[in-house]
Write an enzyme that holds these catalytic residues in place. Structure first.
Site, PDB file in Angstrom:
ATOM      1  N   THR A 170     -15.290   8.762  18.276  1.00  0.00           N
ATOM      2  CA  THR A 170     -16.677   8.576  17.824  1.00  0.00           C
ATOM      3  C   THR A 170     -17.243   7.299  18.439  1.00  0.00           C
ATOM      4  O   THR A 170     -16.499   6.353  18.692  1.00  0.00           O
ATOM      5  CB  THR A 170     -16.667   8.475  16.282  1.00  0.00           C
ATOM      6  OG1 THR A 170     -16.329   9.743  15.765  1.00  0.00           O
ATOM      7  CG2 THR A 170     -17.996   8.016  15.717  1.00  0.00           C
ATOM      8  N   ARG A 198     -18.061  21.537   8.546  1.00  0.00           N
ATOM      9  CA  ARG A 198     -17.500  20.283   8.024  1.00  0.00           C
ATOM     10  C   ARG A 198     -18.319  19.103   8.542  1.00  0.00           C
ATOM     11  O   ARG A 198     -18.590  18.982   9.722  1.00  0.00           O
ATOM     12  CB  ARG A 198     -16.050  20.146   8.471  1.00  0.00           C
ATOM     13  CG  ARG A 198     -15.372  18.832   8.068  1.00  0.00           C
ATOM     14  CD  ARG A 198     -15.424  17.815   9.172  1.00  0.00           C
ATOM     15  NE  ARG A 198     -14.637  16.614   8.880  1.00  0.00           N
ATOM     16  CZ  ARG A 198     -14.719  15.487   9.580  1.00  0.00           C
ATOM     17  NH1 ARG A 198     -15.536  15.407  10.621  1.00  0.00           N
ATOM     18  NH2 ARG A 198     -13.986  14.437   9.264  1.00  0.00           N
ATOM     19  N   ASP A 201     -17.768  11.412   8.064  1.00  0.00           N
ATOM     20  CA  ASP A 201     -18.408  10.193   7.568  1.00  0.00           C
ATOM     21  C   ASP A 201     -19.531   9.702   8.476  1.00  0.00           C
ATOM     22  O   ASP A 201     -20.469   9.045   8.027  1.00  0.00           O
ATOM     23  CB  ASP A 201     -17.362   9.082   7.478  1.00  0.00           C
ATOM     24  CG  ASP A 201     -16.783   8.781   8.869  1.00  0.00           C
ATOM     25  OD1 ASP A 201     -16.356   9.742   9.554  1.00  0.00           O
ATOM     26  OD2 ASP A 201     -16.786   7.618   9.288  1.00  0.00           O
ATOM     27  N   THR A 221     -15.438   4.284  12.728  1.00  0.00           N
ATOM     28  CA  THR A 221     -14.811   5.441  13.376  1.00  0.00           C
ATOM     29  C   THR A 221     -13.446   5.627  12.745  1.00  0.00           C
ATOM     30  O   THR A 221     -12.885   4.688  12.164  1.00  0.00           O
ATOM     31  CB  THR A 221     -14.692   5.244  14.898  1.00  0.00           C
ATOM     32  OG1 THR A 221     -14.020   6.377  15.458  1.00  0.00           O
ATOM     33  CG2 THR A 221     -13.923   3.988  15.267  1.00  0.00           C
TER      34      THR A 221
END
Ligand code: ASP
Length: 303
Positions: A170, A198, A201, A221
Site C-alpha cells: 500500500t 472486502r 483499513d 500500511t
C-alpha cells in the site's frame, strides 16, 4: 512554515531484488509532491500528486499492478484528508479507476458526502471528468501468476495469510505546506486473494489515513483488519495532540498494534509543526522524506 513531505510504499519483508524499485518509487513520489509544495501549493495537492505517482508505478499494491482478489480482479480503495477543514474523500472497491486517489480528491472537493463505493464511486468519478478503464487494464502478468501460485498453494495447505513476510505494498503520503496545513492520502489494492467486496483499513477514515491540523496526519500500511480494529491513524493523531512527539507516537502505535491485536505494518506520522515519525514492525518499510534542509529515503528503520 517550512514544508515537509513524507511518503511510504508499503511495509513487509521486501526482498533484496525489489529494494531498488521500492526506493525509486518513493523517491519519484517525493519529487512529484515536492514540486507542489515548492511552488507554494497545498499539502492536499502534494499528497495527491505523490500518491498518483505510486499508483502508476507497478511496484506497489495500488492502481495498476495491485494484488488480485479471489476472483482475479483488481479492487481498489483510497482516502485523502485535509487537516485544516477535516474534509475527506474516500472510495472503496472500485474496479475501473487507474487513480482512485483522484476520485477520492473529487469527492473531498466536490461532494457533500465523504465516501463512495463500487459502481456509485465510479459513476461519481465519471460524472466529474475522470476516465474509467477496464479492470483488465489494471492487471499485470506478475499478479496473475502470484494469485495462481497462492491459490494452488492454499489448496494444499492453509497459508498463513497474516505472515509478516506477505507483501503489503500500500502507498501513502503526509505533507505540511507553507501555510501550516497538513494532509494525508493512502491508496491500496488491498490484500492478495481477498474476498470480493472486502474493504481494508487504508481508505477508512481514522484507520489507514487521517489528518487534522490540531493533531497530526497519518498514513498506515500492513494487515488491514487489526489496524481497523484499533482505528490506528486516529489513535496516533490523538496522542500527538496530547503532547507526545510523532516519532515516539508512531513507534508506540505499532507496538500497540502488535501487543493488542497481533497486527503488523507501518505508519508515517507528521504534525503541523513539521515533526514526524516513521515506524514499522515488519522487516522492511519503504519510505522517503523531504524538508527544506534534507532529503532521505530508506527501506527500514535502521537506514
Ligand atoms: N492495509 C492494506 C489492506 O489491508 C494492505 C496493505 O497495507 O498493503 O487493505
Amino acid at each position: 512554515m517550512d514544508p515537509v513531505l513524507l511518503v511510504h510504499g508499503g511495509a513487509w519483508a521486501i526482498p533484496d531484488d525489489m529494494v531498488d524499485a521500492h526506493l525509486n518509487g518513493v523517491r519519484h513520489a517525493i519529487a512529484a509532491g515536492w514540486q507542489v509544495l515548492n511552488r507554494g501549493g497545498s499539502s492536499l495537492d502534494a499528497v495527491e500528486e505523490a500518491v498518483v505517482i505510486m499508483e502508476d508505478d507497478q511496484t506497489f499494491d495500488a492502481g495498476r499492478g495491485s494484488f488480485l482478489n479471489r476472483d482475479g480482479k483488481v479492487q481498489l480503495d483510497a482516502l485523502i484528508m485535509e487537516g485544516a477543514t477535516l474534509r475527506a474523500g474516500g472510495v472503496g472497491c472500485v474496479e475501473h479507476l487507474r487513480n482512485p486517489i483522484r476520485a477520492a480528491r473529487k469527492i473531498l472537493s466536490e461532494s457533500p458526502h465523504v465516501y463512495f463505493v463500487a459502481e456509485g464511486a465510479e459513476r461519481f468519478a465519471a460524472e466529474h471528468g475522470i476516465a474509467l478503464c477496464k479492470n483488465e487494464d489494471l492487471i499485470i502478468p506478475r499478479e496473475v501468476e502470484r494469485l495462481r501460485e497462492f491459490q494452488a498453494h492454499a489448496a494444499e495447505e492453509k497459508p498463513d495469510l497474516f505472515a509478516a513476510t506477505l507483501s503489503h505494498d500500500t502507498v501513502g503520503a503526509v505533507a505540511l505546506d507553507a501555510k501550516g496545513d497538513i494532509a494525508a492520502a493512502t491508496s491500496t489494492g488491498g490484500t492478495l486473494n481477498k474476498a470480493p467486496g472486502r474493504l481494508g483499513d487504508s481508505s477508512l477514515i481514522g484507520c489507514g489515513c487521517y489528518a487534522d491540523n490540531k493533531t497530526a496526519a497519518a498514513s498506515t500500511t500492513g494487515w488491514g483488519e487489526p489496524i481497523m480494529k484499533l482505528v490506528l491513524a486516529k489513535w496516533a493523531a490523538d496522542r500527538v495532540a496530547s503532547g507526545s512527539l510523532p516519532e515516539w507516537v508512531a513507534a508506540e502505535a505499532i507496538n500497540y498494534l502488535q501487543a493488542r491485536v497481533n497486527g503488523h505494518g507501518g505508519m508515517i506520522l507528521l504534525d503541523a509543526r513539521g515533526r514526524f515519525g516513521i515506524a514499522h514492525n515488519t522487516p522492511r518499510m519503504a519510505w522517503a522524506l523531504k524538508t527544506m534542509s534534507e532529503e532521505r529515503s530508506g527501506i527500514s528503520r535502521q537506514e
